[in-house]
Design a protein around this motif. Structure first.
Motif, mmCIF file in Angstrom:
data_model
loop_
_atom_site.group_PDB
_atom_site.id
_atom_site.type_symbol
_atom_site.label_atom_id
_atom_site.label_comp_id
_atom_site.label_asym_id
_atom_site.label_seq_id
_atom_site.Cartn_x
_atom_site.Cartn_y
_atom_site.Cartn_z
ATOM 1 N N LYS A 1 93.955 11.666 37.027
ATOM 2 C CA LYS A 1 92.600 11.161 36.784
ATOM 3 C C LYS A 1 92.207 11.482 35.351
ATOM 4 O O LYS A 1 92.781 12.368 34.708
ATOM 5 C CB LYS A 1 91.595 11.773 37.763
ATOM 6 N N TYR A 2 91.211 10.753 34.856
ATOM 7 C CA TYR A 2 90.729 10.979 33.489
ATOM 8 C C TYR A 2 89.215 11.135 33.526
ATOM 9 O O TYR A 2 88.496 10.291 34.073
ATOM 10 C CB TYR A 2 91.092 9.796 32.588
ATOM 11 N N SER B 1 86.026 10.960 31.445
ATOM 12 C CA SER B 1 85.570 10.405 30.178
ATOM 13 C C SER B 1 84.423 11.243 29.622
ATOM 14 O O SER B 1 83.364 11.328 30.248
ATOM 15 C CB SER B 1 85.105 8.959 30.371
ATOM 16 N N THR C 1 84.599 10.159 36.158
ATOM 17 C CA THR C 1 86.031 10.277 36.410
ATOM 18 C C THR C 1 86.621 8.920 36.751
ATOM 19 O O THR C 1 86.067 8.178 37.578
ATOM 20 C CB THR C 1 86.293 11.267 37.566
ATOM 21 N N TYR C 2 87.749 8.592 36.125
ATOM 22 C CA TYR C 2 88.426 7.314 36.353
ATOM 23 C C TYR C 2 89.885 7.576 36.694
ATOM 24 O O TYR C 2 90.476 8.573 36.268
ATOM 25 C CB TYR C 2 88.344 6.432 35.107
ATOM 26 N N THR C 3 90.466 6.677 37.462
ATOM 27 C CA THR C 3 91.869 6.813 37.863
ATOM 28 C C THR C 3 92.626 5.530 37.538
ATOM 29 O O THR C 3 92.036 4.531 37.133
ATOM 30 C CB THR C 3 91.982 7.097 39.373
ATOM 31 N N GLY D 1 91.420 4.513 34.254
ATOM 32 C CA GLY D 1 91.562 5.806 33.616
ATOM 33 C C GLY D 1 92.426 5.730 32.370
ATOM 34 O O GLY D 1 92.100 6.301 31.318
ATOM 35 N N TYR E 1 90.333 3.904 29.599
ATOM 36 C CA TYR E 1 89.329 4.762 28.958
ATOM 37 C C TYR E 1 89.998 5.812 28.071
ATOM 38 O O TYR E 1 89.523 6.109 26.967
ATOM 39 C CB TYR E 1 88.448 5.440 30.016
#
Length: 372
Positions: free
Chosen positions: A76-77, A79, A85-87, A91, A94
């Protein structure tokens, strides 16, 4: 089951794009639209001309797409800009956007951060910097981190090759110089064939793909024994070029912003990846001939995966034709790129998350993060 799948995709289009004004399938969809707008406004305030802005967008798109092979369900990331949180693909988008604006790929990260050039990739980028930028750790593992790093290093070398100066420039070697290459081949109305861009992507980036055991760089081209014809070299080879086509679709959007109109877009195929292919397996249009171990991981070069991806290319084309009939639209109004976005990729993803909590594909893939 095929008719039911067509209906599922049609429902997805109606839900997300009731006015049928569907954007094309492109890496731009994974970026926050406001972030792109703000970035361009910042460039405008610094009197960056439109041509250079498009070059920079092509730089960003190129590295972002090449970093976009599956990262795995655990990564996950977070930002910093959005505090969210983005996957998976978002992810990676971003993260690549933040790396780009921070100057990770530029030879001059302080004065000209928003640029990707050969010196930046070859001299500035390190594996540790990439690991930190992707926030990879023991508790946040990413599939194929080293594969992505090596891919970007090979991109840096490819940009400098003398045979590629036609595409990437003769002094400052960067993906954004593809704009200048295309403009040389445009007619007076800025029309150019997609084949010109495809040539640059296939020929110019040929050297970035990892070598097979045979020592040959095939990229996203695999073999299937049942296709082999005696005495005909290469008869068993099946080309997909998923990342190359994903890059081409995305670059088209960047260059259209400059006013370029691409002809022969029907030459492109669907992206043979696990969302479009997963849709066909999860709906039962495609099924395995024999029972398989759901916990087993399959190499991207295995004949099972080659068959799956090849059938995906064929069936998504047929599905697109059915959608055009139902919506009374022609290929120009509902291009394959719009079908994917509207569409098969989106419906495949939504269905995967309904059936499996982590949204994983129905067939487990073993990937090094470079081609698929």
């Amino acid at each position: 089951k095929f008719d039911a799948t067509v209906s599922l995709v049609l429902d997805c289009i109606n839900q997300h794009y009731p006015d049928k004004n569907i954007p094309m399938h492109s890496r731009f969809r994974h970026f926050d639209e406001k972030s792109i707008t703000n970035l361009m406004q910042k460039w405008n305030s610094k009197f960056v001309c439109k041509k250079e802005q498009v070059r920079r967008m092509a730089d960003l798109i190129t590295v972002s797409v090449l970093l976009d092979a599956g990262a795995g369900p655990e990564w996950k990331y977070i930002s910093p800009q959005h505090n969210a949180t983005y996957t998976r693909s978002e992810g990676l988008a971003y993260a690549s956007f933040d790396m780009f604006t921070a100057g990770l790929f530029s030879s001059d990260p302080l004065s000209l951060p928003c640029r990707v050039n050969s010196v930046g990739l070859l001299q500035n980028l390190t594996l540790q910097k990439l690991q930190v930028a992707f926030q990879v750790s023991a508790t946040n593992p990413m599939i194929g981190l080293q594969g992505r790093y090596k891919l970007l290093k090979r991109l840096g070398s490819a940009l400098e090759f003398e045979k590629n100066h036609e595409y990437f420039g003769c002094e400052l070697y960067r993906p954004g110089n593809l704009l200048d290459y295309l403009l040389k081949h445009c007619d007076d109305d800025l029309n150019v064939s997609i084949r010109m861009l495809w040539k640059a992507v296939i020929v110019g980036l040929e050297s970035i793909w990892p070598k097979q055991m045979s020592g040959i760089r095939r990229g996203d081209v695999w073999v299937h024994n049942k296709l082999k014809k005696s005495g005909i070299p290469g008869s068993d080879m099946v080309p997909f070029h998923k990342l190359q086509q994903w890059l081409t679709y995305s670059l088209v959007e960047a260059f259209e912003y400059y006013g370029i109109n691409f002809l022969h877009m029907s030459d492109m195929t669907c992206l043979a990846e696990y969302r479009n292919g997963g849709l066909l397996v999860d709906t039962g249009v495609l099924s395995l001939r024999s029972k398989y171990d759901q916990n087993k991981y399959y190499d991207v070069g295995s004949e099972l995966v080659v068959e799956w991806r090849a059938m995906t290319v064929v069936l998504i084309d047929k599905l697109a034709e059915r959608l055009r009939e139902l919506l009374h639209m022609d290929e120009e109004q509902l291009s394959l790129a719009k079908v994917l976005e509207g569409g098969t990729w989106r419906a495949g993803r939504e269905l995967a998350f309904k059936l499996r909590p982590n949204g994983a594909p129905p067939i487990n893939l073993r990937s090094d993060g470079t081609v698929f």
